[in-house]
Scaffold this motif. Structure first.
Motif, short mmCIF file in Angstrom:
data_model
loop_
_atom_site.label_atom_id
_atom_site.label_comp_id
_atom_site.label_asym_id
_atom_site.label_seq_id
_atom_site.Cartn_x
_atom_site.Cartn_y
_atom_site.Cartn_z
N GLY A 156 0.81 -1.21 0.00
CA GLY A 156 0.00 0.00 0.00
C GLY A 156 0.84 1.26 0.00
O GLY A 156 2.07 1.22 0.03
N GLY A 157 0.14 2.39 0.00
CA GLY A 157 0.84 3.66 -0.03
C GLY A 157 1.35 4.14 1.30
O GLY A 157 2.07 5.14 1.37
N ALA A 158 0.98 3.46 2.38
CA ALA A 158 1.42 3.85 3.72
C ALA A 158 1.56 2.60 4.57
O ALA A 158 0.95 1.56 4.29
N VAL A 159 2.39 2.69 5.61
CA VAL A 159 2.56 1.55 6.52
C VAL A 159 1.42 1.53 7.54
O VAL A 159 0.68 2.50 7.70
N GLY A 160 1.31 0.41 8.23
CA GLY A 160 0.34 0.29 9.31
C GLY A 160 -0.78 -0.69 9.04
O GLY A 160 -1.44 -1.14 9.97
N GLY A 161 -1.04 -1.00 7.77
CA GLY A 161 -2.12 -1.92 7.46
C GLY A 161 -3.45 -1.38 7.94
O GLY A 161 -3.80 -0.21 7.71
N LEU A 162 -4.21 -2.22 8.65
CA LEU A 162 -5.50 -1.79 9.17
C LEU A 162 -5.36 -0.79 10.31
O LEU A 162 -6.28 -0.05 10.61
#
Length: 464
Positions: free
Chosen positions: A34-40
């Motif tokens: 995705g475009g950013a870390v952290g997932g949900l």
């Protein structure tokens, strides 16, 4: 670099693993699709409004994880009191159970039926204990059939998109962590009993949103190692004994990366399907039978200071498209500009269905319409809206999923330089702290052995 550990997935499990490995002096490369870390567990920022992908509280009994989060965030953490309600049959019912509130909302007849149903189920389980295979089996045994039919059936089918007889009992047992109707009633009336995690009344939360945990982990990792976002793993190369490298796609470009060890938190089924040479046909067929549930977040921004005083509100009725709602400003006032607030709803779906394919404007419009009918807002107060689609948000725990998962784990155990971690990576139900613990555990295995066979996915030590 061949001596690197390549971490597939930049959710909390992958980031916790990357943090532990870099802290130990290992070179790491984290790849996030995705475009950013952290997932949900990330926080979206839009014009001064901040919202999580569903309300995510931080609560743990794992000293390592709590120590790590406190080290990362320090005085950014605030303590939030829990206040939850269920909107049921046109009434707002407090949860955890408050006897007077429940009696007033449900009425004497329904309340009596619930208590009698619970008593009958308890007696039946003692006299003729039956195997608890499905969610329906588990709920009826622990709460009684009237409570199952009143709340659990509709809400569970709304969340998972399949019938309650097809949902594994194991998921429910993990999710409620020992709670029964008897325990809830005992605590509600007598104010005694064990402190069940499901009923905890206070929790920690980062002032600027749950995504701050991932952001701080990223910052620590990037002191020495790179994190690549918008980088999707499309092929995993192996020689039958070791993972040799991965093919990744960034935009229109595909390139190869090698590494000494690989730690995967991406969906377990994706790992199996990406293997090259291919896994045996029967293993791939088993992977195809494991599914994930997808999620749509619809946030509605309001020119109003506050709407509710609740942490969460649950909507089991199928006439309302979203299953849960939270107001981020009840978690932290910093989640919206002064004098404004927002309501964040969760719609559970499958990719390709009508909800997933709906236009963002339509999703916002239907959400506003239902919130207005519920008396939670006036259309004139709406100043903006946002939609976030989250693929593969939750493993779908269908009856028989454990045996299928084991087939995949047994096959992947042949790769001596591969470790699995995280909710999607091990196809297990993990809260945030469990996911972080599983990442720390997987990193510890890699640190303790350079080239020994990968075990089946390990659960975090405090996972229930």
């Amino acid at each position: 670099m061949d001596s690197e550990t390549v971490v597939l997935g930049g959710g909390l499990a992958g980031l916790a693993a990357g943090w532990a490995l870099t802290r130990a002096g290992r070179r790491v490369r984290v790849l996030e699709g995705g475009g950013a870390v952290g997932g949900l567990a990330r926080t979206i920022v839009r014009d001064g409004f901040r919202f999580d992908l569903g309300g995510h509280r931080f609560l743990t009994h794992d000293a390592r994880v709590e120590r790590l989060v406190r080290e990362l965030l320090g005085d950014e953490l605030v303590t939030v009191p829990r206040a939850s309600r269920i909107y049921l049959r046109g009434k707002w019912i407090e949860y955890p159970l408050k006897p007077r509130s429940a009696l007033f909302a449900l009425g004497l007849r329904t309340s009596a039926a619930i208590l009698l149903g619970y008593a009958a189920a308890s007696v039946a389980q003692r006299l003729r204990p039956a195997p608890l295979v499905s969610l329906e089996d588990w709920v009826v045994a622990h709460f009684g059939r009237p409570m199952f039919e009143l709340y659990f059936r509709d809400y569970s089918e709304k969340v998972w998109g399949i019938g309650c007889r097809d949902i594994s009992a194991e998921w429910m047992a993990q999710r409620v962590q020992g709670l029964s109707l008897g325990a809830a009633i005992h605590r509600a009336f007598l104010k005694r009993g064990p402190a069940l995690p499901t009923l905890v009344d206070r929790f920690l939360y980062p002032r600027l949103g749950i995504g701050r945990i991932a952001e701080r982990l990223r910052a620590e990792i990037e002191r020495s190692s790179p994190i690549a976002t918008d980088t999707r793993v499309v092929r995993i190369h192996h020689d039958g004994r070791r993972i040799e490298g991965v093919s990744v796609r960034q935009g229109e470009r595909t390139h190869e990366l090698s590494g000494a060890a690989f730690l995967s938190t991406i969906p377990l089924t994706q790992v199996v399907q990406a293997l090259h040479p291919h896994a045996p046909a029967e293993v791939r067929a088993t992977a195809a039978r494991l599914r994930y549930r997808d999620l749509i977040i619809v946030a509605v921004m309001l020119s109003r200071e506050r709407v509710t005083d609740q942490t969460w509100i649950y909507f089991p009725g199928k006439d309302i498209p979203f299953g849960r709602l939270h107001e981020p400003t009840n978690w932290s006032a910093a989640m919206a500009p002064p004098g404004r607030t927002l309501l964040v709803t969760e719609r559970f779906c499958f990719r390709g269905d009508a909800a997933w394919n709906a236009a963002a404007a339509d999703l916002i419009e239907t959400t506003v319409t239902h919130l207005e009918r519920l008396g939670l807002l006036r259309r004139a107060e709406v100043c903006d809206g946002a939609v976030v689609r989250v693929p593969a948000a939750y493993p779908l725990f269908e009856v028989g999923y454990q045996a299928r998962t084991q087939v995949l784990c047994d096959y992947l155990a042949r790769f001596e330089n591969l470790q699995l971690a995280g909710r999607g990576g091990t196809f297990r139900y993990y809260n945030m702290d469990h996911a972080m613990a599983s990442g720390l555990d997987a990193a510890e295995v890699l640190l303790q052995r350079d080239a020994t066979p990968c075990s089946a996915p390990r659960a975090a030590g405090n996972a229930s």
